[in-house]
Enzyme design. Structure first.
Site, short mmCIF file in Angstrom:
data_model
loop_
_atom_site.label_atom_id
_atom_site.label_comp_id
_atom_site.label_asym_id
_atom_site.label_seq_id
_atom_site.Cartn_x
_atom_site.Cartn_y
_atom_site.Cartn_z
N CYS A 50 0.82 -1.21 0.00
CA CYS A 50 0.00 0.00 0.00
C CYS A 50 0.86 1.26 0.00
CB CYS A 50 -0.95 0.00 1.20
SG CYS A 50 -0.12 -0.10 2.80
N ARG A 52 4.19 1.37 -1.39
CA ARG A 52 5.24 1.43 -2.42
C ARG A 52 4.98 0.41 -3.52
NH1 ARG A 52 10.01 1.85 -0.40
NH2 ARG A 52 9.32 2.13 1.75
N PRO A 111 8.18 -4.03 11.21
CA PRO A 111 8.67 -5.34 10.79
C PRO A 111 7.96 -5.93 9.59
CG PRO A 111 7.22 -5.59 12.67
CD PRO A 111 7.34 -4.10 12.41
N GLU A 188 -4.50 9.35 5.52
CA GLU A 188 -3.19 8.71 5.68
C GLU A 188 -2.94 8.25 7.12
OE1 GLU A 188 0.10 10.80 4.10
OE2 GLU A 188 -0.63 10.76 2.04
#
Length: 417
Positions: A50, A52, A111, A188
């Protein structure tokens, strides 16, 4: 053959652009085959999340990758090029190391990205587009990410509002996997919070937003339900955790609404995280028993506590990555000279075989073995030394001086001074 990384991410492109160049999992194999079909791109892997979309590939013509990315998504190059970055060789290696280590994430040290990079490598392997270069690159990438996480505190401290929200919710509930979460808004910040809470695998997620299309896009990534904002009051009691961040000038969740929800929940605890400025949740809600209301300021205190140690960890992680980049490039340079080494060994073997055959013939004719061995050794020396001696004799001026220094280093002659 050179390595490259090309793509766009949350640093360079808004969500509206990222959505248009994202690869659906079911089309990823077709995309990899299409990218490598013309053979200008010899090896390729695609990382699509989501935040890149990136291509890691080996080629001599990197400009074709940007054209392909636009064409595959039915876009013009001019529509995506302002948001694209291209990293050659050293920068590409460093970039993928940083991505997998969590240094290029929206949340530093998160992570989840390492698993996503591993999945990208696996898909490329299964599609048959992973060659020697990318295989070695990803092997090194996973080793670097493991070293960064095991030797630094990159993931040990909370440095984002979203992570802080999860941390505070975990103080109230023993297991987030048993809880139902409501996100109010789909911007965002909510997107980031959703990623963090989804990592804890809550029992259920619902997204409430004014614009249904944006809510559906966010909900689709996490298997969540969608609802209208004006229906929150009717279902609020169903949720254990409420995270809100909208641009509304007035509160969306009022005191009376929460009072009714608490009563219906029979005083089961409810965590409410208000990240909006101005507030989405009325201030007085925090005075209710069994309601734990956290604002931006509350989360900022948690974030501040982890910043200093995380910043030091980032410095340490960058040092590890820079060192490992040098190591990987050294391996690549070693691969570049392999054909020359093979040719040199083949040339020497050809000379050896010729001299050995000559010696066998002399021995078969009854020649003195000692003289044959002497002739064999002299013959090998003369033939092996002919090319470098000729090269030195044909050089002139500064070129001869350079040739002399190179041969002295090559044959370790200085040690005999």
């Amino acid at each position: 053959m050179q390595l490259y990384a090309l793509g766009l991410n949350h640093h360079t492109a808004p969500l509206t652009i990222r959505e248009r160049v994202a690869f659906q999992p079911e089309r990823l194999d077709d995309a990899l085959h299409d990218l490598t079909h013309a053979r200008t791109v010899r090896e390729a892997a695609i990382l699509s999340t989501c935040n890149r979309t990136e291509l890691y590939f080996a080629t001599e013509q990197p400009q074709h990758a940007a054209d392909w990315l636009a064409r595959f998504h039915s876009l013009t190059l001019s529509e995506v090029s302002p948001y694209l970055y291209t990293y050659p060789q050293r920068d590409a290696v460093r970039h993928v190391f940083r991505v997998a280590s969590g240094l290029d994430s929206m949340v530093i040290g998160e992570p989840q990205i390492l698993g996503q990079v591993k999945d990208a490598a696996r898909r490329a392997e299964e599609a048959g587009t992973m060659g020697t270069l990318l295989h070695k690159l990803f092997q090194n990438t996973f080793a670097v990410a493991k070293e960064v996480r095991s030797t630094t505190a990159i993931g040990a401290n909370i440095v984002s509002m979203a992570a802080a929200g999860v941390h505070l919710a975990e103080r109230i509930f023993e297991r987030l996997s048993d809880q139902r979460v409501l996100f109010i808004g789909a911007g965002e910040m909510i997107e980031l919070c959703a990623a963090h809470f989804a990592g804890a695998q809550p029992k259920h997620i619902t997204v409430a937003n004014r614009t249904e299309s944006r809510a559906l896009a966010l909900a689709g990534r996490y298997g969540a339900d969608v609802m209208r904002l004006d229906g929150i009051g009717d279902v609020l009691a169903q949720f254990d955790i409420v995270v809100s961040c909208t641009a509304s000038p007035l509160p969306i969740v009022g005191l009376g609404m929460v009072e009714r929800a608490v009563k219906a929940r029979r005083h089961k605890p409810m965590v409410m995280v208000d990240l909006a400025v101005p507030r989405d949740i009325e201030k007085e809600v925090g005075d209710l028993d069994d309601v734990f209301l956290y604002t931006v300021d509350d989360l900022a205190q948690v974030v501040d506590a982890g910043l200093e140690s995380r910043q030091q960890a980032v410095i340490e992680a960058e040092e590890i990555i820079n060192s490992r980049v040098d190591g990987f490039l050294h391996w690549m340079q070693g691969r570049d000279v392999v054909p020359t080494i093979r040719a040199l060994r083949l040339h020497a073997e050809t000379l050896r075989a010729a001299e050995l055959e000559r010696a066998r013939k002399l021995l078969a004719r009854g020649e003195d073995p000692q003289k044959v061995l002497d002739a064999l050794s002299h013959g090998l020396i003369n033939k092996l030394m002919h090319a470098p001696t000729h090269f030195l004799n044909q050089s002139e001026g500064e070129q001869q001086a350079d040739a002399s220094r190179m041969l002295q280093q090559l044959f370790n002659l200085n040690s005999h001074d």
